[in-house]
Enzyme design. Structure first.
Site, mmCIF file in Angstrom:
data_model
loop_
_atom_site.group_PDB
_atom_site.id
_atom_site.type_symbol
_atom_site.label_atom_id
_atom_site.label_comp_id
_atom_site.label_asym_id
_atom_site.label_seq_id
_atom_site.Cartn_x
_atom_site.Cartn_y
_atom_site.Cartn_z
ATOM 1 N N ASP A 1 0.852 -1.193 0.000
ATOM 2 C CA ASP A 1 0.000 0.000 0.000
ATOM 3 C C ASP A 1 0.886 1.240 0.000
ATOM 4 O OD1 ASP A 1 0.828 -0.667 2.654
ATOM 5 O OD2 ASP A 1 -0.630 0.752 3.463
ATOM 6 N N GLU B 1 -0.202 -1.140 5.799
ATOM 7 C CA GLU B 1 0.920 -0.724 6.639
ATOM 8 C C GLU B 1 0.975 0.773 6.840
ATOM 9 O OE1 GLU B 1 5.049 0.620 7.580
ATOM 10 O OE2 GLU B 1 3.778 1.106 5.853
#
Length: 405
Positions: free
Chosen positions: A80, A145
């Protein structure tokens, strides 16, 4: 040819392949909790690379496997990214994924899809070399994350019972070997006042003024924090990241104030200590009894792309391992075999998924990744193709290097 010579040759042979895979990933937007498209792409890339197994876990992370050894070695890359921010600060399309001048350009190229691209190449190299050693090598491409570092691994370990013996984070390290970083936590402070008409503020108690005093107290606390005894991770820090002050109207004394704090934790500091420090400093600054205001650690409760409900407190423990740990030694030896020199051994400034694997669950870990930490969250993000090649070789070499220890 020796094994390290074969690995070097294959990493060089797949240099363009690694860069192209990174380019493909950069072109797919994957903001936190919206990673489905890039996860599907990664599944395809891992399958094409010949991985023995590829699956998607309950939260949406991709888990690839090469080998069947009794020990588990996991390489991790979060896939991400943060958003691009003000587009006027970019000199090119953040999602172009262009490859030019020996670099891959775009959001996530360093933070941290570059590590993911090198991992895929490493898996391909291990398969082509017929690796069948004592390690099952896992490659984890993890989600969310940027919003909540480590939650993806907390889920894997605690819910899916997947616990590797060793972990390597491929967050950017400029191809240095890292053995620790500070932890972090988020803290919310809520202060109360008594509202009254703005024409006679002496009749009330201003939460705004309390907030101002509290903010200055936090500034002082930051100055007072001390480094760890080893002076490896450095001092902890704390800063006010957000403030909100409210009252009944624009013509009233404010009766509510909120301060949001970013706290970085050095070795020996934990959530209990950090909260008690904030409570003490604000109490002294405002004159309020600690029981009259709130100091709390919020929860992260955002739902990811698989719609799986999972949450955790916003606390991410500090971690480090000793310089003479077998994993550090194996990393140094593997690097020296590949490149004829020992790597710089250091630490990250920012936080990674290792807060969960190592800070929370005590699994030994190191970091080694392509790109620079300074590129993270910055406009005009790039990664060097040279770094991608170096890291692909290092990841493929590490299982062999570990078996010599």
């Amino acid at each position: 040819m020796t094994i390290h010579e074969q690995i070097r040759a294959k990493a060089a042979e797949y240099r363009d392949y690694t860069a192209l895979n990174l380019s493909k990933m950069v072109q797919v937007k994957s903001y936190s909790s919206q990673e489905e498209d890039v996860c599907r792409l990664i599944v395809t890339l891992c399958e094409e690379a010949g991985f023995d197994e590829v699956r998607i876990d309950g939260l949406g992370s991709v888990i690839g496997r090469v080998g069947n050894g009794p020990k588990k070695l996991a390489f991790d890359a979060h896939i991400d990214t943060v958003e691009v921010g003000n587009l006027k600060n970019w000199n090119f399309d953040p999602f172009s994924g262009e490859i030019k001048d020996g670099k891959v350009w775009g959001r996530g190229s360093s933070d941290q899809k570059g590590g993911a691209a090198s991992m895929i190449t490493a898996g391909r190299i291990l398969k082509e070399l017929g690796y069948g050693g004592e390690y099952t090598v896992y490659f984890t491409f993890t989600v969310m994350e940027e919003d909540c570092d480590g939650m993806c691994w907390k889920y894997l370990i605690e819910e899916e019972k997947f616990r590797p013996d060793l972990v390597v984070s491929t967050e950017p390290t400029s191809c240095r070997l890292y053995r620790g970083h500070r932890g972090r936590m988020e803290i919310r402070v809520i202060l109360k006042g008594i509202s009254c008409h703005g024409s006679a503020p002496e009749r009330g108690v201003s939460a705004a003024y309390k907030a101002a005093k509290a903010a200055l107290a936090i500034e002082q606390l930051n100055k007072d924090l001390q480094p760890d005894a080893e002076k490896f991770l450095g001092k902890g820090t704390i800063t006010v990241s957000q403030m909100d002050v409210k009252g009944p109207s624009q013509c009233a004394v404010a009766d509510y104030a909120m301060l949001y704090l970013d706290r970085r934790l050095t070795w020996g500091e934990d959530a209990e200590l950090a909260i008690s420090q904030v409570r003490d400093y604000i109490s002294k600054a405002t004159g309020d009894d600690p029981s009259s205001f709130v100091v709390e650690m919020p929860n992260y409760e955002k739902i990811g792309w698989t719609k799986k409900e999972y949450s955790q407190e916003l606390y991410f423990p500090t971690w480090k391992i000793d310089a003479d740990h077998q994993l550090v030694k194996a990393g140094v030896a593997g690097h020296e075999a590949l490149f004829g020199k020992k790597p710089v051994v250091d630490k990250w400034t920012f936080s990674t998924n290792l807060v969960a694997t190592t800070g929370r669950h005590k699994i030994p870990a190191i970091g080694f990744g392509p790109g620079d930490e300074s590129q993270a969250h910055a406009p005009n993000e790039i990664n060097r193709v040279d770094d991608l090649e170096i890291c692909a070789a290092f990841y493929a070499m590490l299982p062999y290097s570990l078996e010599k220890k």
